[in-house]
Design an enzyme around this catalytic site. Sequence first.
Site, PDB file in Angstrom:
ATOM      1  CE  LYS A 201      -2.757   2.710   3.075  1.00 27.59           C
ATOM      2  NZ  LYS A 201      -3.332   2.922   4.346  1.00 27.59           N
TER       3      LYS A 201
ATOM      4  CG  LEU B 113     -11.237  -3.218  17.986  1.00 29.17           C
ATOM      5  CD1 LEU B 113     -12.495  -4.440  17.267  1.00 29.17           C
ATOM      6  CD2 LEU B 113     -11.256  -2.041  17.401  1.00 29.17           C
TER       7      LEU B 113
HETATM    8  N1  TRP Z   1       1.629   9.997   9.566  1.00 28.55           N
HETATM    9  C1  TRP Z   1       1.320   8.925   8.920  1.00 28.55           C
HETATM   10  C2  TRP Z   1       2.184   8.552   7.530  1.00 28.55           C
HETATM   11  O1  TRP Z   1       2.406   9.583   7.053  1.00 28.55           O
HETATM   12  C3  TRP Z   1      -0.008   9.461   8.673  1.00 28.55           C
HETATM   13  C4  TRP Z   1      -0.880   8.468   7.765  1.00 28.55           C
HETATM   14  C5  TRP Z   1      -1.789   7.591   8.319  1.00 28.55           C
HETATM   15  C6  TRP Z   1      -0.927   8.284   6.263  1.00 28.55           C
HETATM   16  N2  TRP Z   1      -2.492   6.816   7.357  1.00 28.55           N
HETATM   17  C7  TRP Z   1      -2.031   7.516   6.209  1.00 28.55           C
HETATM   18  C8  TRP Z   1      -0.768   9.068   5.350  1.00 28.55           C
HETATM   19  C9  TRP Z   1      -2.565   7.182   5.054  1.00 28.55           C
HETATM   20  C10 TRP Z   1      -1.047   8.448   4.043  1.00 28.55           C
HETATM   21  C11 TRP Z   1      -1.959   7.733   3.747  1.00 28.55           C
HETATM   22  O2  TRP Z   1       2.587   7.432   7.421  1.00 28.55           O
END
Ligand code: TRP
Length: 537
Positions: A79, A339
Amino acid sequence: MVEAIRNVVILGGGSAGWMTASYLSKAFGDQLNITLIEADTIPKIGVGEATIPNLQRVFFDFLGVPEEEWMRECNASFKAGIKFVNWRKPPEEDNKDYFYHLFGQVQNCDNVPLTHYWLHRRYNENNNEPMEYACYHQAPLLDEKLSPRMMDGTQVMSHAWHFDAHLVAKYLRKLAVGWGVNHIVDELVHVELAHDGSIASLNTRKGDRYEADLFVDCSGFRGLLINQALGERFIDMSNQLFCDSAVAASVPHDDERYGIEPYTSAIAMKHGWTWKIPMLGRFGSGYVYSSKFVSQDEATEEFIKLWDLDPNKVQLNQIRFRTGRNRRAWVKNCVAIGLSSCFLEPLESTGLYFIYAAIYQLVKHFPDKSFDPILIDRFNEEIEGMFDDCRDFIQTHYFTTTRNDTEFWRANKHDLQLSDSLKHKLETYKVGLIVCPPLTTNESSYYSNFETEFRNFWTNSNYYCMFAGMNWLPDKSLPKLDYRLDAIDKSRDMFASLKKRTAELKTKLPPTYEYLKMLHGSSGRKEELAIDYRLRS
Ligand code: TRP
């Protein structure tokens, strides 16, 4: 004299339970006896878990497990960010509406994030290139479903993972039991309290009695220890986030034909949004909606239509959840993790992050038998800060969208209760200032230094991805840039070199599908997939 804690009992065998068991066992070795009690459960279908990049460095590296090893065992895929689809306009009005929230931090130019030069350019040069295409190198690579790693394993994009959480739990169980964690399959029937109101023992269906110095509640939404036995109050936040239900499924996918997307999709719907989490051979998906605005039947119908599912062939999971957190995550000798502690809808993939952040804080604030209240208070402040901060960020998604086609979206615009700190950020942004201080650390230390990362979790880059993506822009660009023509010139070079990097990588990167096929080979994953398919048919 200090009396060290020697016995820990963990209640619950989901990802929270096994992550806690393995981490504590690694952190404290034989000096700590760990017992995990889990009830016999039926196999679950995997509807997909999305994570963030620091999972490897702060969790698996700590356990000493290389990325490829657990990826193979857990059918994991990559991802490289989240694709937000139809958050500006419903598909009837615009069927190409999307933007990315990418991993990694935007570079600084003269100690100002590049995002501010992007805005300056947009306002002064009429340049309409989307923010993430200008300030990151990844976006066009994601469009082409290219892998964040080259065939030789070299990483060229910051990435996290998709997988089935129950496979990770199963894998960690194997590790933890190998390291000496006591695994009990039994069901809790009664919690015995001591005279001071702390937990004395957990009594089970098979008639056993488990005593411990410290109890970790990983029992899920029911909060069997923290809420039911100790009576800690759950702070309900349904006036701050409206979604409270989901319908989820595992959907077969022809990878050979369509390839595998290296990102999570969050697709806005009429009364919420749907996640799409690609894994090999299928994707997990779920429609997160608000029962205040739509019935379960109607939501299910909308979900089925989205993927054109055959309701006779696909098993649908109906889920209800509570949004919010316990007033305190740690009460007396009981710490809630997972949770049972808090839940925020999965829009930014913080579910597992909340778990390992809590475990990290537990180890950092680990008590002796005197249970010093200062340790407990500090731990609780950390959890509270982490949760409320993420809640604020999730709220911005609903608050800044331009969708107003249903009651749900209109209520999100007008009736959400926003915190003061979020209001402050929104105001700061609107006048063109930097929302969060620019990071002084580079990207790799950002993701490995848990202390800094924890305090600056939502960075300027994260806020800009969402705001710019939603087309919710400041009224003007950062005032000081008007005086800095030299810096503006420098930013042009930086924009150009990002483009160059993208073009180079396009010629070198394999499709995500090719990389994953190579990684997973013909490993033991087939058997697990068979379980899922059996459940579905
Ligand atoms: N600080 C996190 C990061 O950049 C923030 C984050 C959480 C994030 N979920 C995300 C950034 C999804 C991009 C996409 O890893």
